[in-house]
Design a protein around this motif. Structure first.
Motif, PDB file in Angstrom:
ATOM      1  N   VAL A 134      35.594  30.345  30.421  1.00  0.00           N
ATOM      2  CA  VAL A 134      36.397  31.218  31.288  1.00  0.00           C
ATOM      3  C   VAL A 134      35.559  31.628  32.491  1.00  0.00           C
ATOM      4  O   VAL A 134      34.490  32.224  32.345  1.00  0.00           O
ATOM      5  N   ASN A 135      36.033  31.287  33.670  1.00  0.00           N
ATOM      6  CA  ASN A 135      35.338  31.624  34.903  1.00  0.00           C
ATOM      7  C   ASN A 135      36.102  32.731  35.617  1.00  0.00           C
ATOM      8  O   ASN A 135      37.221  32.516  36.098  1.00  0.00           O
ATOM      9  N   VAL A 136      35.518  33.915  35.642  1.00  0.00           N
ATOM     10  CA  VAL A 136      36.161  35.069  36.287  1.00  0.00           C
ATOM     11  C   VAL A 136      35.362  35.418  37.539  1.00  0.00           C
ATOM     12  O   VAL A 136      34.241  35.923  37.441  1.00  0.00           O
ATOM     13  N   PRO A 137      35.883  35.135  38.724  1.00  0.00           N
ATOM     14  CA  PRO A 137      35.137  35.426  39.958  1.00  0.00           C
ATOM     15  C   PRO A 137      35.021  36.922  40.209  1.00  0.00           C
ATOM     16  O   PRO A 137      35.854  37.715  39.743  1.00  0.00           O
ATOM     17  N   ASN A 138      33.989  37.292  40.960  1.00  0.00           N
ATOM     18  CA  ASN A 138      33.751  38.709  41.237  1.00  0.00           C
ATOM     19  C   ASN A 138      34.870  39.333  42.065  1.00  0.00           C
ATOM     20  O   ASN A 138      35.192  40.512  41.893  1.00  0.00           O
ATOM     21  N   TRP A 139      35.467  38.546  42.968  1.00  0.00           N
ATOM     22  CA  TRP A 139      36.521  39.116  43.806  1.00  0.00           C
ATOM     23  C   TRP A 139      37.716  39.540  42.958  1.00  0.00           C
ATOM     24  O   TRP A 139      38.373  40.542  43.273  1.00  0.00           O
ATOM     25  N   PHE A 140      37.984  38.810  41.880  1.00  0.00           N
ATOM     26  CA  PHE A 140      39.084  39.183  40.999  1.00  0.00           C
ATOM     27  C   PHE A 140      38.765  40.490  40.273  1.00  0.00           C
ATOM     28  O   PHE A 140      39.605  41.397  40.197  1.00  0.00           O
ATOM     29  N   LEU A 141      37.550  40.594  39.736  1.00  0.00           N
ATOM     30  CA  LEU A 141      37.143  41.816  39.048  1.00  0.00           C
ATOM     31  C   LEU A 141      37.164  43.012  39.991  1.00  0.00           C
ATOM     32  O   LEU A 141      37.634  44.102  39.627  1.00  0.00           O
ATOM     33  N   ASN A 142      36.673  42.813  41.208  1.00  0.00           N
ATOM     34  CA  ASN A 142      36.640  43.921  42.174  1.00  0.00           C
ATOM     35  C   ASN A 142      38.046  44.355  42.583  1.00  0.00           C
ATOM     36  O   ASN A 142      38.314  45.551  42.756  1.00  0.00           O
ATOM     37  N   THR A 143      38.953  43.397  42.719  1.00  0.00           N
ATOM     38  CA  THR A 143      40.333  43.735  43.092  1.00  0.00           C
ATOM     39  C   THR A 143      41.017  44.547  41.998  1.00  0.00           C
ATOM     40  O   THR A 143      41.680  45.559  42.277  1.00  0.00           O
ATOM     41  N   VAL A 144      40.859  44.114  40.749  1.00  0.00           N
ATOM     42  CA  VAL A 144      41.474  44.833  39.629  1.00  0.00           C
ATOM     43  C   VAL A 144      40.843  46.218  39.482  1.00  0.00           C
ATOM     44  O   VAL A 144      41.538  47.206  39.218  1.00  0.00           O
ATOM     45  N   ALA A 145      39.520  46.300  39.648  1.00  0.00           N
ATOM     46  CA  ALA A 145      38.841  47.591  39.555  1.00  0.00           C
ATOM     47  C   ALA A 145      39.315  48.543  40.654  1.00  0.00           C
ATOM     48  O   ALA A 145      39.528  49.739  40.405  1.00  0.00           O
ATOM     49  N   LEU A 146      39.493  48.031  41.855  1.00  0.00           N
ATOM     50  CA  LEU A 146      39.974  48.860  42.964  1.00  0.00           C
ATOM     51  C   LEU A 146      41.379  49.380  42.690  1.00  0.00           C
ATOM     52  O   LEU A 146      41.684  50.553  42.944  1.00  0.00           O
ATOM     53  N   ALA A 147      42.239  48.510  42.152  1.00  0.00           N
ATOM     54  CA  ALA A 147      43.601  48.941  41.810  1.00  0.00           C
ATOM     55  C   ALA A 147      43.580  50.005  40.720  1.00  0.00           C
ATOM     56  O   ALA A 147      44.299  51.017  40.796  1.00  0.00           O
ATOM     57  N   SER A 148      42.742  49.799  39.703  1.00  0.00           N
ATOM     58  CA  SER A 148      42.659  50.742  38.592  1.00  0.00           C
ATOM     59  C   SER A 148      42.194  52.113  39.066  1.00  0.00           C
ATOM     60  O   SER A 148      42.791  53.150  38.730  1.00  0.00           O
ATOM     61  N   ILE A 149      41.135  52.145  39.868  1.00  0.00           N
ATOM     62  CA  ILE A 149      40.604  53.420  40.358  1.00  0.00           C
ATOM     63  C   ILE A 149      41.594  54.084  41.309  1.00  0.00           C
ATOM     64  O   ILE A 149      41.711  55.327  41.342  1.00  0.00           O
TER      65      ILE A 149
END
Length: 301
Positions: free
Chosen positions: A186-201
């Motif tokens: 499973v390859n999870v790019p940083n931009w995806f993690l950062n986008t989801v984190a920004l939405a969550s916060i």
């Protein structure tokens, strides 16, 4: 002799950079091409809606979906190109449901449209394991939930809705972290993690601000508790992974929350002046600490 070796090394490095740039440009133009194609299909139906027979409308969309998914099954096409085409096919599924709803006037709520769209692309999302498609999937889930809370569960408080959205996106973020760490496939790019984190916060910040100005919200203490735990974990992860992203968005969220709390205490001119000074001072302090931490991490490397 040494000069020839150095020139050879630079030549290899330049060739590798050229290959990376060409691959990026290839994917970039393919993505834009598919995006413009899907947009053209949408505008085609919008412009010629009255002149098309209902079977022609549905048949054209279904034919395009079959054609695009057939291209995805061709093994000779690059895997990234196939995944990008699959994203276009997933968007066309939404167009198909929109056309069907307009023809037969189903009278369904808006959340039904997005929920059906989410359900029918789920298998593609799981099989492809492609970050942009996962991002589209999360957007559909969030949209379906927001519309459901507005059209069906109208008695839900705003803080409860934002609390549940915060939990959904935070759970997705933690799951992506776990999969990227323990699943090599499973390859999870940083931009995806950062986008989801920004939405969550963002959901947490908006929910807390609403709770500050309306303390009658029952879910407000629960949101405060969950947010405190998640923010502490985010700061810990930012320091551990040496990621300045989490060390910046969480303090900025806290600055917004504290500013809202001060305005709740008093909305006079003096308080607005104090809030302005607080924002300037706190943002400056956060940026100064981020620069210091970044320099420290650079020296450690």
């Amino acid at each position: 002799m040494y000069g020839d070796k150095s020139r050879g090394k630079r030549g290899i490095g330049e060739r590798s950079e050229d290959i990376l740039h060409s691959k990026f440009l290839q994917l970039f133009f393919i993505t834009f091409g598919i995006g413009f194609t899907v947009s053209g299909i949408v505008f085609f139906f919008a412009y010629n809606w009255a002149d098309l027979h209902k079977f022609a409308k549905i048949g054209l969309i279904e034919g395009l979906i079959i054609a695009t998914t057939s291209l995805v099954l061709l093994p000779k096409i690059n895997i990234n190109i196939r995944n990008i085409i699959l994203v276009g096919a997933a968007v066309l599924v939404g167009v198909l449901f929109a056309v069907f709803g307009q023809i037969y006037q189903t009278g369904a709520n808006a959340y039904d449209f997005f929920l059906a769209w989410t359900v029918f692309v789920t298998l593609w999302v799981i099989v492809s394991n492609f970050a942009p498609l996962w991002l589209l999937y999360l957007i559909l889930i969030n949209t379906s939930f927001i519309l459901y809370s507005q059209q069906v569960t109208k008695d839900w408080s705003e803080v409860l809705v934002f609390t549940l959205l915060f939990i959904i996106n935070t759970t997705s973020l933690i799951t992506a972290f776990i999969l990227s760490k323990y699943k090599k496939m499973v390859n999870v790019p940083n931009w995806f993690l950062n986008t989801v984190a920004l939405a969550s916060i963002s959901y947490a910040t908006i929910g807390i601000i609403i709770g500050i100005f309306d303390k009658s919200q029952v879910a407000f203490p629960i949101l405060i508790l969950i947010t405190s735990i998640v923010f502490a974990l985010g700061i810990w992860h930012g320091l551990r992974a040496k990621s300045g992203f989490y060390l910046s968005i969480i303090p900025f969220s806290l600055i917004v929350i504290v500013s809202a709390l001060l305005i709740k205490i008093s909305d006079g001119e003096i308080m607005f002046l104090l809030v302005s000074l607080f924002i300037v001072a706190s943002v400056t302090l956060v940026i100064k600490n981020l620069i210091y931490i970044q320099k420290k991490w650079t020296n450690e490397k």
